[in-house]
Design an enzyme around this catalytic site. Structure first.
Site, short mmCIF file in Angstrom:
data_model
loop_
_atom_site.label_atom_id
_atom_site.label_comp_id
_atom_site.label_asym_id
_atom_site.label_seq_id
_atom_site.Cartn_x
_atom_site.Cartn_y
_atom_site.Cartn_z
N LEU A 152 0.83 -1.20 0.00
CA LEU A 152 0.00 0.00 0.00
C LEU A 152 0.87 1.25 0.00
O LEU A 152 0.76 2.12 0.87
CB LEU A 152 -0.96 0.00 1.21
CG LEU A 152 -2.22 0.85 1.04
CD1 LEU A 152 -3.11 0.27 -0.05
CD2 LEU A 152 -2.99 0.93 2.34
N GLY A 153 1.76 1.33 -1.01
CA GLY A 153 2.55 2.54 -1.22
C GLY A 153 1.78 3.52 -2.09
O GLY A 153 0.55 3.54 -2.08
N ARG A 154 2.51 4.33 -2.87
CA ARG A 154 1.86 5.32 -3.71
C ARG A 154 0.90 4.67 -4.70
O ARG A 154 -0.26 5.07 -4.83
CB ARG A 154 2.90 6.14 -4.48
CG ARG A 154 3.79 7.03 -3.62
CD ARG A 154 4.74 7.80 -4.51
NE ARG A 154 5.63 8.66 -3.74
CZ ARG A 154 6.83 8.30 -3.33
NH1 ARG A 154 7.28 7.09 -3.60
NH2 ARG A 154 7.59 9.13 -2.65
N ILE A 155 1.39 3.67 -5.43
CA ILE A 155 0.56 3.03 -6.45
C ILE A 155 -0.57 2.24 -5.81
O ILE A 155 -1.72 2.32 -6.24
CB ILE A 155 1.43 2.14 -7.35
CG1 ILE A 155 2.38 3.01 -8.17
CG2 ILE A 155 0.56 1.29 -8.27
CD1 ILE A 155 3.42 2.23 -8.96
N SER A 174 1.12 -5.25 3.93
CA SER A 174 2.28 -4.40 3.73
C SER A 174 3.24 -4.66 4.87
O SER A 174 2.92 -5.40 5.81
CB SER A 174 1.83 -2.93 3.71
OG SER A 174 2.82 -2.09 3.17
N ARG A 175 4.43 -4.06 4.81
CA ARG A 175 5.40 -4.30 5.87
C ARG A 175 4.88 -3.86 7.23
O ARG A 175 5.20 -4.43 8.26
CB ARG A 175 6.70 -3.57 5.55
CG ARG A 175 7.54 -4.25 4.50
CD ARG A 175 8.77 -3.45 4.14
NE ARG A 175 8.43 -2.17 3.55
CZ ARG A 175 9.31 -1.29 3.09
NH1 ARG A 175 10.60 -1.55 3.20
NH2 ARG A 175 8.92 -0.16 2.55
N ARG A 232 6.31 -6.34 -10.35
CA ARG A 232 7.41 -6.92 -11.12
C ARG A 232 7.09 -8.40 -11.35
O ARG A 232 6.43 -9.05 -10.53
CB ARG A 232 8.74 -6.78 -10.37
CG ARG A 232 9.29 -5.37 -10.33
CD ARG A 232 9.82 -4.94 -11.69
NE ARG A 232 10.40 -3.61 -11.68
CZ ARG A 232 9.73 -2.49 -11.97
NH1 ARG A 232 8.44 -2.56 -12.26
NH2 ARG A 232 10.34 -1.31 -11.96
N ASP A 256 0.84 -7.41 -16.41
CA ASP A 256 1.62 -6.42 -17.14
C ASP A 256 3.11 -6.74 -17.08
O ASP A 256 3.88 -6.17 -17.84
CB ASP A 256 1.36 -5.02 -16.55
CG ASP A 256 2.10 -3.92 -17.29
OD1 ASP A 256 2.09 -3.95 -18.55
OD2 ASP A 256 2.68 -3.04 -16.65
N GLU A 261 10.98 -11.19 -19.03
CA GLU A 261 10.57 -10.29 -20.11
C GLU A 261 11.68 -10.18 -21.16
O GLU A 261 12.86 -10.17 -20.81
CB GLU A 261 10.25 -8.90 -19.52
CG GLU A 261 9.06 -8.93 -18.59
CD GLU A 261 8.73 -7.57 -17.98
OE1 GLU A 261 9.42 -6.58 -18.33
OE2 GLU A 261 7.79 -7.50 -17.19
N HIS A 279 4.18 -4.97 -20.37
CA HIS A 279 4.83 -4.05 -19.44
C HIS A 279 4.64 -2.60 -19.88
O HIS A 279 5.60 -1.87 -20.15
CB HIS A 279 6.32 -4.38 -19.29
CG HIS A 279 6.91 -3.86 -18.01
ND1 HIS A 279 7.98 -4.43 -17.36
CD2 HIS A 279 6.56 -2.80 -17.23
CE1 HIS A 279 8.27 -3.76 -16.27
NE2 HIS A 279 7.42 -2.76 -16.16
#
Length: 485
Positions: A152-155, A174-175, A232, A256, A261, A279
């Site tokens: 639950l960071g910025r994105i 989250s951490r 990722r 994505d 890749e 991606h």
């Protein structure tokens, strides 16, 4: 600034390359064999510019004795040897926030695409199957689903905001627990997966989060669950994901990113419950330009100690018809930080003071990037999207029709798309259903659906229940639930 020697590792953005060449002394790493370049120019390179695929590893850093800063054209910096940079006192910058909205948009888009089978429905129309086989199969909605977010960071926060606008409950792992009392915190990814319908991966890639989506997590998500990965590729145990999808232990996936890749697992290519994109999370013109500007600003800040500035805003969405559906659309696009404007018979300033009202559709189109048709069909709204409206929307504008086919002058729309006078269209309805203008079938800037706007199991059951409720009310001489006449 010309004294700052900048090494660009790969030609990933033409605008960035052009501006680096104009503002600094630019070296292009791909133009000369590595060892030959390093022998000739290693001492002149003070800055390295890479991205999520091309970074500054320990060997490159060691080979550049004058290196002072690594500026990454990405949020992720897992291709940069941070420990080596710390040891050498090399500054590292990335492009946070600038691409937050685009990645969050794509995450929600992938969830909707998987649940509503949008790519598959588009292929159904283009293959002529709507006319020959009839209506497309029912799907399921995103609205009201339990959405779990890994990271639950910025994105992750931006995704949560968007999902809330769809009436989704939010939980996360989250951490540490975050100060969001309306979101439920789960200590482990397994617990999170067991308590959500859609699991979205957005966390940073570290040793701890490598394969954080394991077989156990996938099994906890289950045969009705959907996995979306915009983080990722290595966050997900890819062989386990493929096996779970093939065996029906996982309901679907929207991906994505991939472990190797640009290779995507071959077994996924034929699955109808999987949506695959290459991606492209941050690959919009707006964000790539803003990312490039931030890279440039970081380099200039390094040379001149000036603060960074990274402006970014959402698309302008215009809605024709602010009824129930129009209001629901507005609520959802607001969560994407899109300013909302509208046209309808009367202004609703008191109810929606933050929305801009336009007395004509032409004015609305001229002030919108995306025009959504959601009004009822009547004599006044037939062909309300005329040639004049399309001209006002313009070659960068996108038309979305979820109303009725005759709202749009279809011939004019086809011509505008073919001539490049209209940027694109997303169509769920057509003038002569199930016939679709043949010229649209080969266009890459058009998404075509076989009138599936309400085609979810949940909505069709609710519609059936309402029909039954009206019949029972009539039999019992009670007021009808939804009388028309």
């Amino acid at each position: 600034m010309e004294s700052l020697g900048v090494l660009l590792l790969h030609p990933f953005n033409a605008y960035l390359e052009q501006e680096l060449d104009r503002r600094f002394r630019l070296y292009r790493f791909w133009e000369t064999p590595r060892e030959e370049f390093l022998r000739a120019h290693a001492g002149a390179v003070r800055a390295v510019v890479g991205n999520a695929s091309y970074g500054a590893d320990a060997a490159l850093i060691d080979a550049l004795p004058a290196l002072e800063i690594v500026a990454s054209f990405s949020v992720g910096i897992d291709r940069v040897d941070l420990a080596k940079c710390r040891d050498r006192g090399i500054r590292v910058t990335n492009t946070p926030d600038v691409l937050t909205d685009d990645v969050a948009d794509l995450a929600v888009g992938l969830a909707i695409a998987v649940l509503r089978r949008i790519p598959q429905a588009d292929r159904y129309v283009r293959a002529g199957l709507w006319k020959s086989r009839g209506d497309y199969t029912l799907t399921t909605r995103l609205s009201g689903k339990r959405v779990g977010i890994l990271g639950l960071g910025r994105i992750g926060s931006a995704i949560a905001k968007r999902a809330e606008a769809f009436g989704c409950s939010i939980s996360y792992s989250s951490r540490s627990e975050k100060p969001f009392p309306d979101y439920k915190f789960h200590v482990s990814a397994v617990d999170l997966a067991a308590n959500c319908d859609v699991l979205i991966v957005t966390c940073s890639l570290t040793a701890e989060t490598h394969h954080v989506v394991s077989r156990e997590v996938i099994d906890a998500l289950g045969p009705e669950g959907v996995l979306v990965n915009v983080g990722r590729g290595a966050h997900v145990d890819e062989p386990e994901l493929v096996a779970a999808l093939l065996e029906g232990r996982l309901g679907g996936a929207g991906l994505d990113v991939y472990e190797h890749e640009p290779l995507a697992p071959e077994q996924l290519l034929g699955l109808d419950n999987v949506v695959l994109v290459p991606h492209v999370g941050s690959d919009t013109e707006e964000t790539c330009r803003a990312m490039a500007d931030l890279v440039l600003a970081n380099l200039e800040a390094h040379a001149s100690d000036e603060p960074l500035l990274t402006p970014f805003s959402g698309k302008r969405v215009g809605i024709i018809g602010l009824g129930r559906i129009g209001q629901a659309v507005a609520k959802r696009v607001e969560a994407f930080d899109c300013p909302v404007s509208y046209h309808q018979r009367t202004e609703q300033r008191a109810t929606y003071p933050s929305y801009t009202y336009y007395p004509s559709v032409v004015e609305l189109a001229a002030n919108s990037d995306v025009l959504v048709v959601a009004c009822p069909l009547n004599a006044q709204t037939r062909h309300i999207v005329s040639r004049e409206v399309m001209e006002a929307l313009g070659p960068s504008g996108v038309l979305i029709n979820v109303g009725r086919g005759p709202h749009v002058d279809e011939r004019e729309m086809v011509a505008a798309l073919a001539d490049g006078r209209l940027g694109g269209a997303g169509l769920d309805v057509f003038e002569d259903e199930p016939n679709v203008p043949e010229a649209l079938l080969g266009m890459d800037n058009v998404v075509l659906l076989p009138h599936v706007g309400s085609g979810t199991n949940e909505t069709r059951k609710a519609m059936a229940d309402l029909v039954l409720g009206n019949l029972e009310a009539h039999v019992l001489s009670k007021p009808l639930l939804t009388p028309v006449v």
